[in-house]
Design a protein around this motif. Structure first.
Motif, PDB file in Angstrom:
ATOM      1  N   TYR A 198      23.395  69.733  35.696  1.00 23.54           N
ATOM      2  CA  TYR A 198      21.976  70.072  35.591  1.00 23.54           C
ATOM      3  C   TYR A 198      21.744  70.978  34.386  1.00 23.54           C
ATOM      4  O   TYR A 198      22.331  72.060  34.290  1.00 23.54           O
ATOM      5  N   SER A 199      20.873  70.533  33.473  1.00 22.21           N
ATOM      6  CA  SER A 199      20.527  71.388  32.339  1.00 22.21           C
ATOM      7  C   SER A 199      19.752  72.614  32.798  1.00 22.21           C
ATOM      8  O   SER A 199      19.814  73.668  32.174  1.00 22.21           O
ATOM      9  N   ASP A 200      19.027  72.477  33.905  1.00 19.79           N
ATOM     10  CA  ASP A 200      18.315  73.589  34.542  1.00 19.79           C
ATOM     11  C   ASP A 200      18.856  73.730  35.961  1.00 19.79           C
ATOM     12  O   ASP A 200      18.607  72.865  36.808  1.00 19.79           O
ATOM     13  N   PRO A 201      19.605  74.796  36.261  1.00 21.29           N
ATOM     14  CA  PRO A 201      20.199  74.944  37.596  1.00 21.29           C
ATOM     15  C   PRO A 201      19.178  74.917  38.729  1.00 21.29           C
ATOM     16  O   PRO A 201      19.526  74.580  39.865  1.00 21.29           O
ATOM     17  N   ALA A 202      17.913  75.242  38.435  1.00 21.17           N
ATOM     18  CA  ALA A 202      16.885  75.250  39.478  1.00 21.17           C
ATOM     19  C   ALA A 202      16.594  73.848  40.006  1.00 21.17           C
ATOM     20  O   ALA A 202      15.975  73.698  41.065  1.00 21.17           O
ATOM     21  N   LEU A 203      17.044  72.815  39.292  1.00 19.75           N
ATOM     22  CA  LEU A 203      16.777  71.439  39.708  1.00 19.75           C
ATOM     23  C   LEU A 203      17.822  70.902  40.678  1.00 19.75           C
ATOM     24  O   LEU A 203      17.665  69.796  41.197  1.00 19.75           O
ATOM     25  N   ILE A 215      19.435  65.793  34.232  1.00 14.68           N
ATOM     26  CA  ILE A 215      20.287  65.633  35.417  1.00 14.68           C
ATOM     27  C   ILE A 215      21.207  64.445  35.139  1.00 14.68           C
ATOM     28  O   ILE A 215      20.760  63.295  35.104  1.00 14.68           O
ATOM     29  N   ALA A 216      22.478  64.713  34.901  1.00 16.28           N
ATOM     30  CA  ALA A 216      23.405  63.679  34.426  1.00 16.28           C
ATOM     31  C   ALA A 216      24.554  63.489  35.408  1.00 16.28           C
ATOM     32  O   ALA A 216      25.117  64.465  35.921  1.00 16.28           O
ATOM     33  N   TYR A 217      24.892  62.229  35.646  1.00 18.06           N
ATOM     34  CA  TYR A 217      26.014  61.929  36.534  1.00 18.06           C
ATOM     35  C   TYR A 217      27.328  62.328  35.861  1.00 18.06           C
ATOM     36  O   TYR A 217      27.524  62.103  34.663  1.00 18.06           O
ATOM     37  N   ARG A 218      28.229  62.891  36.627  1.00 17.76           N
ATOM     38  CA  ARG A 218      29.525  63.312  36.106  1.00 17.76           C
ATOM     39  C   ARG A 218      30.462  62.114  35.993  1.00 17.76           C
ATOM     40  O   ARG A 218      30.725  61.420  36.984  1.00 17.76           O
ATOM     41  N   GLU A 219      30.964  61.867  34.792  1.00 13.89           N
ATOM     42  CA  GLU A 219      31.816  60.703  34.569  1.00 13.89           C
ATOM     43  C   GLU A 219      33.048  60.713  35.467  1.00 13.89           C
ATOM     44  O   GLU A 219      33.498  59.662  35.930  1.00 13.89           O
ATOM     45  N   ASP A 220      33.596  61.897  35.720  1.00 14.48           N
ATOM     46  CA  ASP A 220      34.820  61.968  36.515  1.00 14.48           C
ATOM     47  C   ASP A 220      34.580  61.698  37.995  1.00 14.48           C
ATOM     48  O   ASP A 220      35.530  61.563  38.765  1.00 14.48           O
ATOM     49  N   ARG A 221      33.303  61.572  38.403  1.00  8.48           N
ATOM     50  CA  ARG A 221      32.983  61.277  39.799  1.00  8.48           C
ATOM     51  C   ARG A 221      32.481  59.842  39.980  1.00  8.48           C
ATOM     52  O   ARG A 221      31.991  59.489  41.055  1.00  8.48           O
ATOM     53  N   ALA A 222      32.595  59.029  38.939  1.00 13.03           N
ATOM     54  CA  ALA A 222      32.137  57.643  39.039  1.00 13.03           C
ATOM     55  C   ALA A 222      32.918  56.898  40.120  1.00 13.03           C
ATOM     56  O   ALA A 222      34.118  57.124  40.320  1.00 13.03           O
ATOM     57  N   LEU A 223      32.234  56.004  40.821  1.00 10.95           N
ATOM     58  CA  LEU A 223      32.888  55.155  41.810  1.00 10.95           C
ATOM     59  C   LEU A 223      33.932  54.293  41.107  1.00 10.95           C
ATOM     60  O   LEU A 223      33.638  53.675  40.076  1.00 10.95           O
ATOM     61  N   GLU A 250      28.246  54.552  37.964  1.00 14.25           N
ATOM     62  CA  GLU A 250      27.559  55.834  38.052  1.00 14.25           C
ATOM     63  C   GLU A 250      26.180  55.609  38.662  1.00 14.25           C
ATOM     64  O   GLU A 250      25.646  54.489  38.625  1.00 14.25           O
ATOM     65  N   PHE A 251      25.591  56.680  39.191  1.00 12.71           N
ATOM     66  CA  PHE A 251      24.331  56.554  39.912  1.00 12.71           C
ATOM     67  C   PHE A 251      23.265  57.464  39.310  1.00 12.71           C
ATOM     68  O   PHE A 251      23.569  58.515  38.748  1.00 12.71           O
ATOM     69  N   PHE A 252      22.020  57.028  39.440  1.00 20.20           N
ATOM     70  CA  PHE A 252      20.887  57.788  38.918  1.00 20.20           C
ATOM     71  C   PHE A 252      20.299  58.671  40.013  1.00 20.20           C
ATOM     72  O   PHE A 252      20.211  58.262  41.177  1.00 20.20           O
ATOM     73  N   PRO A 253      19.840  59.871  39.630  1.00 19.14           N
ATOM     74  CA  PRO A 253      19.163  60.728  40.603  1.00 19.14           C
ATOM     75  C   PRO A 253      17.739  60.254  40.845  1.00 19.14           C
ATOM     76  O   PRO A 253      17.160  59.517  40.038  1.00 19.14           O
ATOM     77  N   ARG A 254      17.165  60.685  41.940  1.00 15.93           N
ATOM     78  CA  ARG A 254      15.752  60.413  42.199  1.00 15.93           C
ATOM     79  C   ARG A 254      14.891  61.433  41.463  1.00 15.93           C
ATOM     80  O   ARG A 254      15.302  62.558  41.217  1.00 15.93           O
ATOM     81  N   GLY A 255      13.675  61.015  41.123  1.00 16.08           N
ATOM     82  CA  GLY A 255      12.746  61.892  40.431  1.00 16.08           C
ATOM     83  C   GLY A 255      12.073  61.170  39.282  1.00 16.08           C
ATOM     84  O   GLY A 255      12.382  60.010  38.981  1.00 16.08           O
ATOM     85  N   PHE A 256      11.113  61.850  38.638  1.00 18.91           N
ATOM     86  CA  PHE A 256      10.345  61.287  37.521  1.00 18.91           C
ATOM     87  C   PHE A 256       9.654  60.011  38.001  1.00 18.91           C
ATOM     88  O   PHE A 256       8.878  60.049  38.944  1.00 18.91           O
ATOM     89  N   PRO A 278      28.467  57.998  49.656  1.00 14.25           N
ATOM     90  CA  PRO A 278      27.850  59.283  50.014  1.00 14.25           C
ATOM     91  C   PRO A 278      27.224  59.977  48.815  1.00 14.25           C
ATOM     92  O   PRO A 278      27.735  59.905  47.692  1.00 14.25           O
ATOM     93  N   TYR A 279      26.106  60.648  49.080  1.00 11.14           N
ATOM     94  CA  TYR A 279      25.425  61.434  48.057  1.00 11.14           C
ATOM     95  C   TYR A 279      25.834  62.896  48.173  1.00 11.14           C
ATOM     96  O   TYR A 279      26.018  63.428  49.272  1.00 11.14           O
ATOM     97  N   SER A 280      25.954  63.550  47.028  1.00  5.53           N
ATOM     98  CA  SER A 280      26.142  64.997  46.985  1.00  5.53           C
ATOM     99  C   SER A 280      25.536  65.504  45.690  1.00  5.53           C
ATOM    100  O   SER A 280      25.639  64.842  44.642  1.00  5.53           O
ATOM    101  N   SER A 281      24.913  66.664  45.732  1.00  7.89           N
ATOM    102  CA  SER A 281      24.296  67.205  44.517  1.00  7.89           C
ATOM    103  C   SER A 281      25.333  67.523  43.449  1.00  7.89           C
ATOM    104  O   SER A 281      25.008  67.532  42.253  1.00  7.89           O
ATOM    105  N   ASP A 282      26.588  67.774  43.840  1.00  8.69           N
ATOM    106  CA  ASP A 282      27.596  68.110  42.832  1.00  8.69           C
ATOM    107  C   ASP A 282      28.162  66.877  42.124  1.00  8.69           C
ATOM    108  O   ASP A 282      29.076  66.992  41.304  1.00  8.69           O
ATOM    109  N   LEU A 283      27.595  65.698  42.402  1.00  9.07           N
ATOM    110  CA  LEU A 283      27.923  64.521  41.605  1.00  9.07           C
ATOM    111  C   LEU A 283      27.266  64.576  40.227  1.00  9.07           C
ATOM    112  O   LEU A 283      27.603  63.789  39.342  1.00  9.07           O
TER     113      LEU A 283
END
Length: 275
Positions: free
Chosen positions: A129-134, A76-84, A95-101, A121-126
């Motif tokens: 995902y290597s696995d879309p189910a995540l 789960i990697a932050y998109r560089e083009d969406r960096a603050l 850039e921000f880290f996702p929750r988990g692990f 604001p948080y959004s999942s499209d930031l």
């Protein structure tokens, strides 16, 4: 079918109750976090928190991501083009880290611009995902942050500082790799009874002015024994320098405190007060 439907409704109800409690706790803890902001804002929040019993941040996660392994989390990697600040032609972006692990607590993050604080604001499209189910379509919030600047090559933004996990942070200077991490506070290190790990549970990122080569981050630390207000002025370069101001508000008597163990590959200059 009736049993399955009933179980599903019960699960949804329990989830709604947990979310409502988490929102109430968040509102109580971070009252005053948005709106007018100055150098005393985080100290005021920390002082108020210390006068009440400790309530940790939300750590509940949807089933799809509640037990991520290392590889899944790294996927789960932050998109560089969406960096603050990515499009603002500044010396830094974030850039921000996702929750988990290992990083389940929800960490609140705010941007400070012209003396006013607003939630990032948080959004999942930031994220990608290597696995879309995540990918989960909920307001999960963030686990931490990384700062980037053109530390090695002009025009190429690279990570040079990370705040992630408990009160840990680490940084590098030009041409270096990460070494040890520092942390804001230690309590009971090496104690057979167990160590208490304080948590940076909120950050305020001051938007830098154009051509300014330093960045300022404020952090709220919290734990069962103590709260703290931190201000980091960070100057990356051949030597990466942190000027750190911190104020602590104990909830209980602290017998084995540790303040700002030194990180590798940077210079840490702390100023600490205890109230």
């Amino acid at each position: 079918m009736r049993v399955g439907a009933g179980a599903t409704l019960a699960t949804l109800a329990q989830t709604s109750v947990r979310q409502a409690k988490a929102q109430d706790n968040k509102a109580q803890v971070l009252a005053g976090a948005t709106g007018a902001f100055d150098d005393g804002t985080v100290r005021q929040i920390a002082k108020r928190l210390a006068s009440a019993p400790y309530k940790g941040p939300d750590q509940s996660l949807p089933k799809a991501i509640e037990n991520l392994n290392f590889d899944q989390y790294r996927g789960i990697a932050y998109r560089e083009d969406r960096a603050l600040w990515h499009s603002d032609n500044l010396a830094f972006d974030v850039e921000f880290f996702p929750r988990g692990f290992l990083y389940k607590p929800r960490i609140e993050i705010f941007e400070v611009n012209d003396g006013q604080s607003a939630a990032v604001p948080y959004s999942s499209d930031l994220f990608t995902y290597s696995d879309p189910a995540l990918e989960v379509q909920q307001d999960l919030g963030f686990a931490g942050l990384r700062l980037r600047t053109a530390i090695n090559t002009p025009g190429v933004m690279e990570e040079f500082c990370v705040f992630l996990g408990a009160s840990y942070f680490r940084a590098v200077a030009k041409g270096q790799n990460y070494g040890l991490s520092a942390r804001g506070f230690a309590n009971g290190t090496g104690d057979p009874k167990g160590e208490e790990f304080a948590l940076f549970r909120a950050f305020w990122l001051e938007k830098p002015q154009p051509n300014v080569k330093s960045v300022v981050i404020h952090a709220l630390m919290d734990s069962p024994s103590v709260t703290g207000a931190f201000s980091f002025t960070i100057r990356p370069g051949d030597t990466t320098v942190f000027d750190v101001q911190s104020t602590f508000f104990p909830r209980t008597a602290i017998q084995q405190p540790g303040v700002a163990p030194l990180p590798a590959c940077s210079t840490l200059m702390p100023t600490t007060t205890t109230t």
